[in-house]
Design a protein around this motif. Structure first.
Motif, PDB file in Angstrom:
ATOM      1  N   SER A 272      -1.592   0.894  -2.315  1.00 12.41           N
ATOM      2  CA  SER A 272      -1.774  -0.483  -1.866  1.00 12.41           C
ATOM      3  C   SER A 272      -1.205  -1.471  -2.883  1.00 12.41           C
ATOM      4  O   SER A 272      -0.517  -2.429  -2.524  1.00 12.41           O
ATOM      5  CB  SER A 272      -3.259  -0.748  -1.624  1.00 12.41           C
ATOM      6  OG  SER A 272      -3.460  -2.063  -1.202  1.00 12.41           O
ATOM      7  N   SER A 273      -1.483  -1.224  -4.150  1.00 14.80           N
ATOM      8  CA  SER A 273      -0.966  -2.095  -5.216  1.00 14.80           C
ATOM      9  C   SER A 273       0.556  -2.062  -5.263  1.00 14.80           C
ATOM     10  O   SER A 273       1.207  -3.092  -5.444  1.00 14.80           O
ATOM     11  CB  SER A 273      -1.526  -1.676  -6.577  1.00 14.80           C
ATOM     12  OG  SER A 273      -2.914  -1.851  -6.610  1.00 14.80           O
TER      13      SER A 273
ATOM     14  N   ILE B 190       2.648  -1.371  -2.795  1.00 17.98           N
ATOM     15  CA  ILE B 190       3.178  -2.085  -1.626  1.00 17.98           C
ATOM     16  C   ILE B 190       3.116  -3.589  -1.854  1.00 17.98           C
ATOM     17  O   ILE B 190       4.080  -4.317  -1.581  1.00 17.98           O
ATOM     18  CB  ILE B 190       2.419  -1.688  -0.336  1.00 17.98           C
ATOM     19  CG1 ILE B 190       2.679  -0.226   0.004  1.00 17.98           C
ATOM     20  CG2 ILE B 190       2.777  -2.598   0.832  1.00 17.98           C
ATOM     21  CD1 ILE B 190       4.114   0.099   0.362  1.00 17.98           C
ATOM     22  N   SER B 191       2.008  -4.078  -2.382  1.00 19.77           N
ATOM     23  CA  SER B 191       1.872  -5.516  -2.671  1.00 19.77           C
ATOM     24  C   SER B 191       2.913  -5.964  -3.683  1.00 19.77           C
ATOM     25  O   SER B 191       3.544  -7.014  -3.520  1.00 19.77           O
ATOM     26  CB  SER B 191       0.471  -5.826  -3.202  1.00 19.77           C
ATOM     27  OG  SER B 191      -0.492  -5.554  -2.221  1.00 19.77           O
ATOM     28  N   PHE B 192       3.094  -5.178  -4.728  1.00 21.41           N
ATOM     29  CA  PHE B 192       4.090  -5.495  -5.746  1.00 21.41           C
ATOM     30  C   PHE B 192       5.490  -5.544  -5.152  1.00 21.41           C
ATOM     31  O   PHE B 192       6.260  -6.480  -5.393  1.00 21.41           O
ATOM     32  CB  PHE B 192       4.029  -4.470  -6.885  1.00 21.41           C
ATOM     33  CG  PHE B 192       5.172  -4.581  -7.846  1.00 21.41           C
ATOM     34  CD1 PHE B 192       5.235  -5.635  -8.755  1.00 21.41           C
ATOM     35  CD2 PHE B 192       6.194  -3.641  -7.842  1.00 21.41           C
ATOM     36  CE1 PHE B 192       6.297  -5.740  -9.634  1.00 21.41           C
ATOM     37  CE2 PHE B 192       7.258  -3.745  -8.723  1.00 21.41           C
ATOM     38  CZ  PHE B 192       7.315  -4.797  -9.622  1.00 21.41           C
TER      39      PHE B 192
ATOM     40  N   ARG C 154       6.392  -5.999  -2.023  1.00 22.14           N
ATOM     41  CA  ARG C 154       6.536  -7.155  -1.126  1.00 22.14           C
ATOM     42  C   ARG C 154       6.768  -8.433  -1.920  1.00 22.14           C
ATOM     43  O   ARG C 154       7.596  -9.266  -1.551  1.00 22.14           O
ATOM     44  CB  ARG C 154       5.299  -7.292  -0.239  1.00 22.14           C
ATOM     45  CG  ARG C 154       5.277  -6.276   0.868  1.00 22.14           C
ATOM     46  CD  ARG C 154       4.141  -6.523   1.842  1.00 22.14           C
ATOM     47  NE  ARG C 154       4.207  -5.550   2.921  1.00 22.14           N
ATOM     48  CZ  ARG C 154       3.162  -4.938   3.426  1.00 22.14           C
ATOM     49  NH1 ARG C 154       1.951  -5.197   2.977  1.00 22.14           N
ATOM     50  NH2 ARG C 154       3.311  -4.071   4.392  1.00 22.14           N
ATOM     51  N   ALA C 155       6.031  -8.604  -3.014  1.00 22.94           N
ATOM     52  CA  ALA C 155       6.208  -9.783  -3.864  1.00 22.94           C
ATOM     53  C   ALA C 155       7.603  -9.780  -4.490  1.00 22.94           C
ATOM     54  O   ALA C 155       8.268 -10.817  -4.562  1.00 22.94           O
ATOM     55  CB  ALA C 155       5.129  -9.823  -4.953  1.00 22.94           C
TER      56      ALA C 155
END
Length: 129
Positions: A105-106, A108-110, A112-113
């Protein structure tokens, strides 16, 4: 169809850790020919497909599954095969599978950012000095 079949060969070959050179040697062709098959530039004959499947230790139908699905599923499979041809995609997926769910999850968030920042940077007008 040639591109999809070639991509399936490439994915299988890379999944088992086989080089193009090794596959070519086992099939009696050059590694450049294997590249052409994998890129869909050359059509794979059925007899060659049988050789390739044997070398890859799978069944011919395992390589042809993407071609034997209803139309709406085929476009998704072809999209997936095309994405898996991106350099580093298989390695990234192999590492991703070993991550804990929170780390996935982390990540994927990274990503995307990171992509968002790249998109913003490329959208800004360039200032000439």
């Amino acid at each position: 169809m040639d591109i999809a079949l070639g991509a399936a060969v490439r994915i299988r070959r890379r999944t088992i850790g086989m080089s193009q050179e090794s596959l070519a040697e086992q099939c009696g062709v050059s590694f450049q020919q294997i590249q052409k098959y994998e890129n869909g530039a050359n059509r794979i004959s059925f007899s060659r497909l049988v050789q390739i499947a044997r070398a890859l230790r799978c069944r011919v139908v395992d390589l042809m599954d993407v071609l034997d699905t209803p139309d709406r599923e085929t476009s998704g499979d072809l999209d997936l095969l095309t994405r898996m041809r991106t350099p580093g995609a298989l390695e990234l997926l192999a590492v991703y599978e070993r991550l804990a769910p929170e780390a996935r999850s982390s990540l994927i968030s990274f990503l995307r950012a990171l992509v968002g920042r790249d998109a913003e940077a490329s959208a800004r007008p360039k200032v000439l000095a």
